[in-house]
Scaffold this motif. Structure first.
Motif, PDB file in Angstrom:
ATOM      1  N   GLN A  97       0.827  -1.203   0.000  1.00 27.87           N
ATOM      2  CA  GLN A  97       0.000   0.000   0.000  1.00 27.87           C
ATOM      3  C   GLN A  97       0.867   1.261   0.000  1.00 27.87           C
ATOM      4  O   GLN A  97       0.513   2.262  -0.618  1.00 27.87           O
ATOM      5  N   ASP A  98       2.021   1.208   0.683  1.00 33.48           N
ATOM      6  CA  ASP A  98       2.910   2.376   0.708  1.00 33.48           C
ATOM      7  C   ASP A  98       3.424   2.725  -0.680  1.00 33.48           C
ATOM      8  O   ASP A  98       3.587   3.891  -1.013  1.00 33.48           O
ATOM      9  N   TYR A  99       3.685   1.718  -1.495  1.00 29.34           N
ATOM     10  CA  TYR A  99       4.208   1.963  -2.835  1.00 29.34           C
ATOM     11  C   TYR A  99       3.138   2.521  -3.762  1.00 29.34           C
ATOM     12  O   TYR A  99       3.445   3.270  -4.680  1.00 29.34           O
ATOM     13  N   THR A 100       1.890   2.135  -3.534  1.00 28.30           N
ATOM     14  CA  THR A 100       0.817   2.641  -4.390  1.00 28.30           C
ATOM     15  C   THR A 100       0.614   4.138  -4.184  1.00 28.30           C
ATOM     16  O   THR A 100       0.200   4.839  -5.114  1.00 28.30           O
ATOM     17  N   TYR A 101       0.916   4.639  -3.005  1.00 27.96           N
ATOM     18  CA  TYR A 101       0.833   6.087  -2.783  1.00 27.96           C
ATOM     19  C   TYR A 101       1.866   6.827  -3.643  1.00 27.96           C
ATOM     20  O   TYR A 101       1.572   7.872  -4.209  1.00 27.96           O
ATOM     21  N   SER A 102       3.039   6.265  -3.738  1.00 25.10           N
ATOM     22  CA  SER A 102       4.078   6.879  -4.572  1.00 25.10           C
ATOM     23  C   SER A 102       3.677   6.870  -6.035  1.00 25.10           C
ATOM     24  O   SER A 102       3.822   7.873  -6.739  1.00 25.10           O
TER      25      SER A 102
ATOM     26  N   VAL B 136       9.828   8.271  -2.023  1.00 24.97           N
ATOM     27  CA  VAL B 136      10.539   7.068  -2.478  1.00 24.97           C
ATOM     28  C   VAL B 136      11.944   7.028  -1.903  1.00 24.97           C
ATOM     29  O   VAL B 136      12.383   5.997  -1.390  1.00 24.97           O
ATOM     30  N   PHE B 137      12.659   8.138  -1.959  1.00 23.30           N
ATOM     31  CA  PHE B 137      14.044   8.146  -1.484  1.00 23.30           C
ATOM     32  C   PHE B 137      14.141   7.984   0.027  1.00 23.30           C
ATOM     33  O   PHE B 137      15.043   7.312   0.516  1.00 23.30           O
ATOM     34  N   LEU B 138      13.233   8.579   0.761  1.00 28.42           N
ATOM     35  CA  LEU B 138      13.349   8.563   2.215  1.00 28.42           C
ATOM     36  C   LEU B 138      12.614   7.409   2.891  1.00 28.42           C
ATOM     37  O   LEU B 138      13.092   6.878   3.891  1.00 28.42           O
ATOM     38  N   LEU B 139      11.468   7.026   2.376  1.00 36.30           N
ATOM     39  CA  LEU B 139      10.666   6.015   3.064  1.00 36.30           C
ATOM     40  C   LEU B 139      10.663   4.662   2.373  1.00 36.30           C
ATOM     41  O   LEU B 139      10.884   3.631   3.012  1.00 36.30           O
TER      42      LEU B 139
ATOM     43  N   SER C 276      13.877   2.170   2.214  1.00 32.74           N
ATOM     44  CA  SER C 276      14.386   1.541   3.435  1.00 32.74           C
ATOM     45  C   SER C 276      14.046   0.055   3.505  1.00 32.74           C
ATOM     46  O   SER C 276      14.746  -0.710   4.170  1.00 32.74           O
ATOM     47  N   SER C 277      13.000  -0.358   2.797  1.00 30.76           N
ATOM     48  CA  SER C 277      12.619  -1.767   2.850  1.00 30.76           C
ATOM     49  C   SER C 277      13.208  -2.584   1.701  1.00 30.76           C
ATOM     50  O   SER C 277      12.997  -3.785   1.638  1.00 30.76           O
ATOM     51  N   PHE C 278      13.948  -1.971   0.798  1.00 25.71           N
ATOM     52  CA  PHE C 278      14.530  -2.678  -0.334  1.00 25.71           C
ATOM     53  C   PHE C 278      15.958  -3.101  -0.036  1.00 25.71           C
ATOM     54  O   PHE C 278      16.660  -2.492   0.765  1.00 25.71           O
TER      55      PHE C 278
ATOM     56  N   LYS D  37      17.298  -1.461  -4.789  1.00 22.34           N
ATOM     57  CA  LYS D  37      17.465  -0.007  -4.703  1.00 22.34           C
ATOM     58  C   LYS D  37      18.096   0.544  -5.974  1.00 22.34           C
ATOM     59  O   LYS D  37      17.686   1.581  -6.480  1.00 22.34           O
ATOM     60  N   ILE D  38      19.077  -0.160  -6.503  1.00 24.57           N
ATOM     61  CA  ILE D  38      19.737   0.285  -7.733  1.00 24.57           C
ATOM     62  C   ILE D  38      18.741   0.300  -8.884  1.00 24.57           C
ATOM     63  O   ILE D  38      18.659   1.278  -9.641  1.00 24.57           O
ATOM     64  N   VAL D  39      17.955  -0.756  -9.009  1.00 28.43           N
ATOM     65  CA  VAL D  39      16.947  -0.831 -10.074  1.00 28.43           C
ATOM     66  C   VAL D  39      15.911   0.275  -9.895  1.00 28.43           C
ATOM     67  O   VAL D  39      15.507   0.927 -10.861  1.00 28.43           O
ATOM     68  N   LEU D  40      15.495   0.512  -8.666  1.00 26.61           N
ATOM     69  CA  LEU D  40      14.517   1.561  -8.388  1.00 26.61           C
ATOM     70  C   LEU D  40      15.055   2.938  -8.768  1.00 26.61           C
ATOM     71  O   LEU D  40      14.351   3.725  -9.411  1.00 26.61           O
ATOM     72  N   PHE D  41      16.274   3.236  -8.411  1.00 23.45           N
ATOM     73  CA  PHE D  41      16.852   4.541  -8.734  1.00 23.45           C
ATOM     74  C   PHE D  41      17.043   4.718 -10.241  1.00 23.45           C
ATOM     75  O   PHE D  41      16.819   5.810 -10.776  1.00 23.45           O
ATOM     76  N   ILE D  42      17.441   3.664 -10.931  1.00 25.75           N
ATOM     77  CA  ILE D  42      17.560   3.749 -12.387  1.00 25.75           C
ATOM     78  C   ILE D  42      16.189   3.980 -13.011  1.00 25.75           C
ATOM     79  O   ILE D  42      16.025   4.830 -13.896  1.00 25.75           O
ATOM     80  N   PHE D  43      15.181   3.258 -12.554  1.00 18.94           N
ATOM     81  CA  PHE D  43      13.822   3.414 -13.071  1.00 18.94           C
ATOM     82  C   PHE D  43      13.293   4.819 -12.805  1.00 18.94           C
ATOM     83  O   PHE D  43      12.696   5.442 -13.700  1.00 18.94           O
ATOM     84  N   MET D  44      13.521   5.339 -11.613  1.00 21.23           N
ATOM     85  CA  MET D  44      13.077   6.702 -11.308  1.00 21.23           C
ATOM     86  C   MET D  44      13.816   7.726 -12.156  1.00 21.23           C
ATOM     87  O   MET D  44      13.227   8.708 -12.597  1.00 21.23           O
ATOM     88  N   GLY D  45      15.081   7.511 -12.376  1.00 22.72           N
ATOM     89  CA  GLY D  45      15.837   8.416 -13.237  1.00 22.72           C
ATOM     90  C   GLY D  45      15.296   8.441 -14.648  1.00 22.72           C
ATOM     91  O   GLY D  45      15.170   9.508 -15.260  1.00 22.72           O
ATOM     92  N   ILE D  46      14.949   7.276 -15.173  1.00 23.33           N
ATOM     93  CA  ILE D  46      14.385   7.206 -16.522  1.00 23.33           C
ATOM     94  C   ILE D  46      13.042   7.930 -16.577  1.00 23.33           C
ATOM     95  O   ILE D  46      12.765   8.683 -17.523  1.00 23.33           O
ATOM     96  N   ILE D  47      12.221   7.746 -15.551  1.00 23.14           N
ATOM     97  CA  ILE D  47      10.913   8.418 -15.508  1.00 23.14           C
ATOM     98  C   ILE D  47      11.097   9.930 -15.471  1.00 23.14           C
ATOM     99  O   ILE D  47      10.441  10.672 -16.219  1.00 23.14           O
TER     100      ILE D  47
END
Length: 101
Positions: free
Chosen positions: A2-7, A44-47, A50-52, A57-67
């Motif tokens: 549910q936390d990710y759906t807010y993002s 995403v960066f702060l909350l 922390s659970s990844f 985390k690397i995949v998430l940051f690359i994906f966010m950068g592309i977006i």
């Protein structure tokens, strides 16, 4: 989950507002969409990270950068046209005023 759906919802709302800013030429939507993108990125960066684990985390940051690169390209492409049109209209009015005097 549910936390990710807010993002994701924050980013989608930001995209919708950016779309209305481009189509309706309402600058207040541009400001609100920017605020939503900033809130989503901070969340995403702060909350959320922390659970990844490390690789996730690397995949998430690359994906966010592309977006964010795609959004900045869309913004600069369409908003740049609007600003250029406004500048051309101002120049045309200035030239008309020079010739009418």
């Amino acid at each position: 989950m549910q936390d990710y759906t807010y993002s994701v919802a924050l980013v989608l709302c930001g995209v919708i507002l950016l779309y209305f800013c481009i189509k309706k030429n309402m600058n207040i939507f541009r400001i609100y969409s920017l605020l939503l993108f900033i809130l989503a990125a901070l969340k995403v960066f702060l909350l959320d990270t922390s659970s990844f684990g490390g690789i996730a985390k690397i995949v998430l940051f690359i994906f966010m950068g592309i977006i964010f690169l795609a959004l900045s390209y869309i913004y600069s492409r369409y908003m740049g046209k609007e600003e250029t049109k406004a500048q051309n209209m101002n120049k045309m009015h200035d030239n008309r005023d020079k010739f009418s005097n």
